[in-house]
Design an enzyme around this catalytic site. Structure first.
Site, PDB file in Angstrom:
ATOM      1  N   ASP A 388      50.498  20.158  81.138  1.00  7.54           N
ATOM      2  CA  ASP A 388      51.103  19.746  79.895  1.00  7.54           C
ATOM      3  C   ASP A 388      51.572  18.305  80.115  1.00  7.54           C
ATOM      4  O   ASP A 388      51.640  17.832  81.245  1.00  7.54           O
ATOM      5  CB  ASP A 388      52.295  20.671  79.623  1.00  7.54           C
ATOM      6  CG  ASP A 388      53.068  20.247  78.408  1.00  7.54           C
ATOM      7  OD1 ASP A 388      52.415  19.857  77.431  1.00  7.54           O
ATOM      8  OD2 ASP A 388      54.297  20.295  78.441  1.00  7.54           O
ATOM      9  N   LYS A 389      51.864  17.599  79.051  1.00  6.05           N
ATOM     10  CA  LYS A 389      52.309  16.227  79.249  1.00  6.05           C
ATOM     11  C   LYS A 389      53.832  16.109  79.147  1.00  6.05           C
ATOM     12  O   LYS A 389      54.508  15.791  80.108  1.00  6.05           O
ATOM     13  CB  LYS A 389      51.647  15.317  78.214  1.00  6.05           C
ATOM     14  CG  LYS A 389      51.985  13.859  78.407  1.00  6.05           C
ATOM     15  CD  LYS A 389      51.455  13.031  77.265  1.00  6.05           C
ATOM     16  CE  LYS A 389      52.200  13.316  75.965  1.00  6.05           C
ATOM     17  NZ  LYS A 389      53.565  12.831  75.979  1.00  6.05           N
TER      18      LYS A 389
END
Lengths: 1151, 353
Positions: A388-389
């Site tokens: 995920d960022k």
């Protein structure tokens, strides 16, 4: 239940009816939750059920039952039951300990306090006592105890803000607004008099949907939607207090409905192990059948049984009977202690992960946490990493970092002075102020009447005025609340430079520019949308002029610049530089409007807002008509700050041949920015961008790209693939999927943007199935839960407020960078440990129990055992139980430092070459050879039964004890041979096991008849231990067994040196750094190194326009779009000069 | 499901080498250069030891005679023929004549050997009651089921000692006669029939039931002997210390052998003139031939053997040591080759660079 059923059966189509202020009519589930597996009473049946649903345990139960049949068992009735019980008790204790922890955690949650209205007064009660229909009051910062419908709040227009990061991982605050009909109900009296009912749907797990109707007496029904609903697990923010009616409690809340039990994950090693157990089971059957056939042959040879054996009433000739005898005889081939050994070993491995100080985040005192222990070895095999960022790679903290004003950049200080990259990336999230914009040059230029002074002033004013931030004054401090973190960063940045945004009124904003108070009248807010990529604001300046301030993407601003605009070229260069660093850029520009222009536009605007059809489009066109002929002021650069050591970690993981995919719900621009700043993308890397609107277009662009790649397809290329959620939906269609995956798997980096949580999970699932490699997903928010649960290994980032990802993960770590140690060190170690432990357990059982087969050959396949029966059962439980533990707990292929310095070592565990069915067969054959030697050498030694100095003759058990001793010695030494790292526990386990057996042997042979066990052992110890043959054999038999293992190992280590051997040699010789030439000597690794660390530049000529070869754009901006309240309404609703409504619950009675 | 998971820090144990997995450890790395000297040393040591064992075993004398009585092999064939197909076989005796050209160095032990006799058969091996044999009166009356079909006699009396092992007690007997001068009279050589069982067997594991009125016979009253026995257990020997369950022949027999060819100790020769061994001269062994082995294609032999520190004659261990020693040397040479070859290769590579 019946009550509820009858309710449903009434006139309501929807699920439940909640009667206001009539607690007795609301009978729903309690608000207390329990996540524990067992209760006091259910423990035994449930635990036994779980245990015996494991095949191996069921098998041993079956054997135990078989043993109860008279005369079948060669080993007595209880010899399997006792070890099985020991093992069940041990894992039972483990279960109890774990479940106790869960009970404690539940208790903690259930006994939190909250305030509800009871008997017309506010009372403090525990969470578990909250019932449906209660009116709950929550204050700022509190977590909400149940799902409820908002009645009223302290804020204007009865709005409130909630942080939903617990549920969906989104970090911007959500606005909720009460129904206007209830917004005024704030006092106890009003609330107590409330009567009516709420009908709403049955509990479900959709966070963003809610359908209900409020029936207030003597009023028409009002519908309730998700905007009125506050969910359990969310936190109240920036709101003094709220009042709500509880609609769902306990397990029926959306939070708990979502918190489904994570699926039981089995590691690859576990699956292989199950296969191997099956192989052993087949071996067992084959051996039993062979023995049965042997028995038939033997009986046949004598036609009748020899006279001395004696006839019996039983029918001993039956094949089935013999088969059972032999199955019991050989059943120990399947290691009874393997499962419990592994459980304990993995539990301790998990503890090591929990204890690791290198994964201890001191900022919030969070240690890494292994939430399951059965995937420990899977950490050593990861090939695809899905990250995920937001919150994972980044801190989700935006900082105003640099700017370019009138062609001059400011804020380059840190990178100019010393190690720029370091200063940029190693900034820990929690130390904030020091890393903010800090360039004295800007203020000097401003104060020293630099030619650009006016531009600087205009630039900073714009930052202060053009936004939707709301200031909150607490004493002399001003804090800002914003739904867009970018805007907050800009306003804070301006404040630091002396341009302070102080007050927001419905029609104006006030700023303090260098101490001078200026008020701008806000005429219009030209809202931001991701389509427009800009937001503008039309103000009347204090001097009375009309001005439009705009900030937005470089692409949109530049095409609207007037030809008079200055610094266009310089700023473009700066923008490019910012973008390369991974900063989020915005261009800022302004235009002075004439009154006539504005009037004309206002007419258009007023028309546009009344349009019903396509209002959005009309409005945007209208905005567009005035946003032109901009004069460029400059550009801002905001750092979406990375977590500490993210680029280094990513580089290291790439070297370890782990492919990294970034899956984010965020925008494409943002994702690209981050990819640059964490070195996933580099400047020259061609970027394939897939953005299509239809299936056909997607199919076409994908196949075009595949064609362009040609022969490079399927290999790893220095390419980046960027795809958005909409295109991905098409790309994952059955007919395109294969093509898309081929393309994606040929790229070094893949960025997927704008994904829904479901898509994240889907893509992980698709890759998992396509490549059959181990996948790992890491994320921090609820939107990552799907992929965390889908991937083979799910890692949650803990320590932030959102715990949903953590609670569904297999491992929780506080920082992305800890992944390096988790995978490269713990993963690799655990893989070595677990696989060695398993193979060793198989080996040692095969060695001992195949001996019974050799013995069967000389005893007429009668099922006689050569060892004493309890010695057989204690073999796994005591005499050889320690070496598997030391292998499983303390084995180290090489030191932590080496594993981190040479990530290529990860390849060894990643490929899984050291553990598969083939390896098992080799191990089995080795074990069979050993058992052959171990039986026949002593048998020949004792051939004439005349080895005692006093001339006495010996018996079968004397031979059995010789063999048993040699087996224990051989097996322990073999463990020593497998051990790469001997610490004090290893020494204890190996030498100790041998001593324990010898001691036991001496004691056990003198128990009969005082203790009624083992009559046949009487005197064996005292005779064997003084027998010269015993000790002569003690040295030679194990050596004969192991000689080939030692020779083979030494030859392999000499001829076929791998990097691991080089590193180990270097470690033992104490040299710190591996010489360059010796690295190159290991050719295989070198190739790997080259491939993963510096991929060949890609020389593909792309013939399609989806590939972006140019310099990166840095634009990115986040803002809530299409919320309940539009940006303009929000801005208009605040008057920060007024105090918020006072608390209405001064008389709350606290219990 | 809980928001308190971050509050774990307090439970962390001390930051020790154990928890951080930094315990000091030894990292052995096997390679040709290390194992090379080991193989040579071990090989030489084993060969030395093997030679010693081999000669030691060769120094032990053994004299064996198969008296099964296959047709045309000595005079026991008469007995064998007589016993053919008859159960129980009629009493028969035969003799074995041999002469010793020189002293048979003592102490000399007399063994009998049976072949193709599966004492290790499971149903045979379990067919005994160790409680009964340890003298428990209750077990005497109620033998365990494993003894079946030798648990109760046809008359319903408990069999003592019960089970197939006891029932098949070896019942040939031997006496040794020495002719000191040629054509002189044969003088019986005293055979010591005691001290042939393990000390623990004779003193711990096998016990007679408590005497009734001072009589062993009364103690066994109400039991039946095994069907193949001609005498009850308490009459196995006139010596009160060697009868009943503690009769040493019986005790030796009850220790069941591992392989289908096995030996049992019959007697020791250590008395009078024979304590130093059997002097040269002619000898005769009188054999009472009772035990039927031809039914299961077995053989029986009589063995005189001297006993040294390593027991009886068995060159196997010496040969095994010699072989393993040679193997070690061989592997050592392989290691040497490997070592030299790869050493060169590595050197070459380093030169190339």
């Amino acid at each position: 239940m019946g009550w509820r059923q009858s309710l449903q059966g009434a006139d309501v189509p929807m699920g439940r009816t909640i009667y206001l202020n009539e607690p007795l009519r609301n009978a729903f589930c309690e608000n207390s939750i329990s996540t524990a597996k067992y209760s006091m009473w259910s423990f035994l049946p449930r635990y036994l059920y779980l245990q015996f649903s494991k095949t191996a345990n069921a098998f041993f139960l079956f054997i135990t039952i078989l043993q109860q049949i008279p005369d079948v068992s060669p080993t007595g009735k209880y010899t399997t039951l006792v070890p099985l019980l020991v093992i069940l008790v041990i894992s039972g204790i483990k279960e109890i300990v774990e479940d106790y922890k869960r009970h404690m955690a539940d208790k903690l949650v259930n006994s939190k306090n909250t305030i509800v209205l009871r008997q017309n007064a506010w009372q403090m009660i525990l969470w578990k006592e909250v019932n449906v229909g209660d009116i709950v009051k929550a204050t700022n910062g509190q977590f909400l105890p149940a799902d409820m419908v908002l009645i009223s709040s302290s804020e204007p227009q009865a709005t409130c803000f909630v942080a939903t990061s617990n549920l969906d991982g989104e970090t911007n605050l959500k606005i909720r607004q009460a129904l206007s009909e209830t917004a005024t109900m704030k006092t106890e009296k009003q609330l107590s008099n409330l009567s009516g009912k709420i009908k709403c749907e049955e509990p479900n797990f959709h966070f963003n949907s809610f359908a209900g109707t409020l029936y207030l007496n003597e009023k028409s029904p009002i519908s309730i939607g998700p905007d009125q609903v506050l969910l359990r697990g969310t936190q109240l923010k920036n709101t003094e207090w709220i009042l709500g009616i509880v609609v769902y409690t306990g397990f029926e809340t959306k939070f708990m409905q979502n918190a489904v039990k994570s699926p039981l994950k089995r590691s690859k090693v576990e699956k292989v192990t199950n296969m191997q157990i099956l192989v052993l089971f087949l071996l067992l059957l084959v051996m039993s059948l062979v023995s049965c056939v042997g028995a038939i042959y033997w009986k046949d040879r004598y036609r009748a049984e020899p006279w001395y054996i004696g006839k019996s009433d039983y029918d001993y000739h039956s094949f089935g009977f013999d088969l059972l005898v032999f199955i019991i005889l050989y059943h120990n081939l399947i290691p009874i202690s393997l499962l419990v050994t592994l459980e304990i070993v993995k539990y301790i491995q998990a503890l090591f992960i929990n204890w690791d100080e290198d994964m201890h985040f001191k900022g919030s005192n969070v240690y890494a946490m292994a939430r399951t222990s059965n995937l420990n070895e899977e950490l050593g095999q990861v090939e695809y990493l899905f990250s995920d960022k937001t919150g994972t790679l980044t801190c989700n903290v935006m900082t105003f970092k640099k700017c370019s004003i009138a062609g001059i950049t400011y804020g380059d200080l840190s990178s100019k002075s010393d190690d720029g990259a370091k200063g940029f990336s190693q900034s820990p999230c929690f130390i904030s102020d020091t890393y903010e914009f800090n360039d004295p040059a800007l203020l000097q230029n401003f104060e020293n009447d630099h030619p650009t002074k006016e531009y600087i002033k205009e630039f900073l004013t714009l930052l202060c005025v053009c936004h939707t931030v709301v200031p909150e004054r607490e004493g002399n401090n001003i804090s800002y609340q914003a739904s867009s973190p970018d805007e907050a960063a800009l306003v804070k940045g301006a404040k630091k430079l002396g341009f302070v945004f102080t007050t927001r009124m419905p029609n104006s904003v006030t700023i303090e520019a260098m101490g001078e108070e200026l008020t701008f009248e806000i005429l219009n807010v030209l809202e931001f949308s991701s389509n427009r990529k800009r937001m503008s604001i039309i103000v009347r300046t204090p001097e009375g002029r009309l001005r439009l301030y705009c900030k937005g993407a470089d692409s949109v601003i530049y095409e609207r610049l007037s030809e008079n605009s200055l610094f266009v070229e310089e700023t473009l260069v700066h923008l490019e530089n910012f973008a390369k660093e991974g900063l989020r850029t915005l261009c800022v520009a302004y235009i002075d409007l004439t009154e006539i222009e504005y009037e004309q536009w206002l007419v258009m605007y007023k028309k546009a807002i009344t349009v019903v059809k396509d209002r959005m489009k009309t409005l945007e066109d209208c905005y567009d008509s005035i946003e032109k002929k901009f004069l460029l002021l400059g550009a801002t650069a905001i750092e979406d700050r990375l977590q500490a050591r993210v680029p280094e970690t990513i580089t290291s993981l790439l070297k370890a041949n782990i492919k990294i995919w970034v899956l984010t719900g965020d925008k494409q621009e943002t994702a690209i920015n981050i990819a640059y700043s964490c070195k996933l993308l580099s400047g020259q890397m061609p970027r394939i961008q897939l953005n299509a609107n239809s299936l056909e277009a997607t199919q076409q662009v994908i196949s075009q790209n595949c064609q362009d790649l040609g022969a490079l397809l399927g290999k790893e290329n220095d390419l980046a693939l960027i795809i958005d959620g909409k295109t991905l939906k098409y790309a994952l269609h059955v007919e395109v999927r294969k093509c898309f995956l081929n393309l994606a798997l040929s790229c070094r980096t893949v960025l997927c943007c704008r994904l829904s949580p479901l898509q994240k999970a889907e893509i992980v699932d698709v890759v998992k199935k396509q490549v059959k490699a181990i996948t790992l997903a890491i994320g921090d928010g609820a939107n990552d839960v799907g992929m965390i649960q889908t991937a083979h290994v799910g890692v949650g980032i803990s320590g932030n407020e959102g715990m949903l990802a953590t609670n569904n993960s297999d491992y929780a770590i506080a920082q992305f960078s800890y992944l390096e140690k988790l995978l490269l060190v713990h993963g690799a170690w655990n893989y070595f440990r677990v696989t060695k432990c398993i193979l060793y357990c198989f080996y040692k059982n095969v060695v001992l129990y195949i001996i019974e087969l050799w013995f069967a050959i000389v005893n007429g396949f009668s099922g006689q055992i050569i060892f004493e029966r309890w010695c057989i059962s204690l073999y796994n439980v005591i005499f050889t139980s320690l070496p598997p533990f030391t292998l499983g707990i303390f084995e180290r292929c090489c030191s932590q430092e080496s594993l981190l310095r040479y990530p290529q070592l990860y390849r060894i565990s990643q490929t899984g070459d050291i553990f598969n069915i083939k390896v098992l067969w080799i191990q089995c054959i080795n074990a069979i050879v050993h058992s052959f030697i171990l039986f026949w050498l002593p048998a020949k030694m004792l051939e004439h039964d005349m080895v005692l100095q006093s001339g006495y003759t010996t018996d079968y058990l004397f031979l059995g004890n010789f063999i048993y001793t040699y087996v224990v010695v051989t097996v322990c030494l073999k463990a020593g041979l497998e051990t790469m790292s001997w610490n004090k526990f290893t020494h204890f386990a190996i030498w100790g096991s041998i001593m324990i057996w010898l001691g036991f042997f001496a004691v056990y042979s003198s128990l009969w008849p005082t203790v009624p066990v083992a009559p046949e052992m009487t005197g064996q110890g005292s005779m064997a231990l003084v027998c010269p043959h015993f000790w002569l054999g003690f040295f030679i038999v194990p050596i004969v067994c192991l000689i080939q293992n030692v020779a083979w190992k030494s030859i392999r280590n000499t001829c076929h040196r791998t990097l691991l051997e080089e590193v180990r040699e270097m470690e033992s010789s104490g040299v710190q750094v591996l010489r360059r030439d010796s690295v190159q000597r290991s050719k295989v690794e070198e190739v790997n190194l080259q491939r993963s660390a510096s991929p060949r530049p890609c020389h593909v000529i792309f013939r399609n326009n989806s590939v972006d070869l140019g310099a990166p754009h840095g634009y990115a901006f986040s803002q809530v779009e299409r919320a309940v309240i539009s940006q303009e309404e929000l801005v208009r609703s605040y008057d920060t000069t007024k105090n918020k409504p006072q608390k209405t619950f001064s008389s709350a009675t606290l219990e | 499901m809980t928001w308190s998971a971050t509050a774990r820090g307090a439970h962390q144990p001390d930051n020790t080498a154990f928890t951080q997995q930094r315990l000091p450890a030894w990292h052995p790395l096997l390679s040709a250069s290390i194992t090379l000297p080991l193989f040579f040393c071990a090989g030489l040591a084993f060969i030395g030891l093997g030679l010693g064992l081999y000669y030691s075993s060769n120094g032990i004398k053994e004299l064996a005679y198969d008296y099964t009585g296959d047709s045309g092999t000595g005079n026991c064939s008469v007995c064998a023929m007589a016993g053919q197909g008859r159960a129980p076989p009629p009493p028969c005796s035969c003799a074995w004549y041999f002469s010793l050209p020189e002293l048979f160095q003592g102490p000399v032990y007399l063994y009998y050997e049976l072949t193709n006799f599966y004492q290790n058969n499971r149903r045979y091996g379990v067919s005994r009651d160790d409680s009964q044999l340890s003298g428990l009166p209750s077990s005497l009356r109620h033998p365990v089921n494993e003894c079946a079909p030798y648990q109760y006699s046809a008359a319903g009396l408990p069999i003592a000692p019960c089970g197939a092992i006891a029932n098949s007690l070896f019942n040939d007997s031997f006496s040794l006669w020495h002719q000191r001068q040629p054509s002189g009279p044969y003088v019986e050589v005293p055979l010591d029939r005691t001290g042939i069982a393990w000390w623990t067997d004779y003193h711990v594991k096998f016990r007679n039931p408590p005497l009734v009125n001072g009589s062993l016979a009364l103690a066994f009253q109400g039991t039946a002997p095994p069907p193949n026995w001609h005498r009850p257990v308490y009459e196995l020997s006139p010596d009160p210390n060697n009868t009943g369950f503690i009769n040493q022949d019986f005790v030796v027999w009850m220790r069941t052998a591992a392989l289908p060819t096995f030996r049992k100790l019959y007697a020791r020769i250590r008395q009078g003139n024979y304590s130093a061994g059997l002097p040269r001269g002619a000898y005769r062994v009188n054999i009472t031939y009772n035990y039927p082995v031809r039914a299961f294609n077995g053989h029986k032999s009589l063995i005189f053997s001297s006993i040294s520190w390593m027991g009886g004659k068995n060159p196997f261990l010496g040969i095994a040591y010699l072989l393993v020693g040679s193997l070690c040397i061989l592997v050592g040479f392989v290691m040497l080759v490997v070592y030299i070859r790869y050493q060169d290769q590595n050197d070459d590579e380093e030169d190339d660079e």
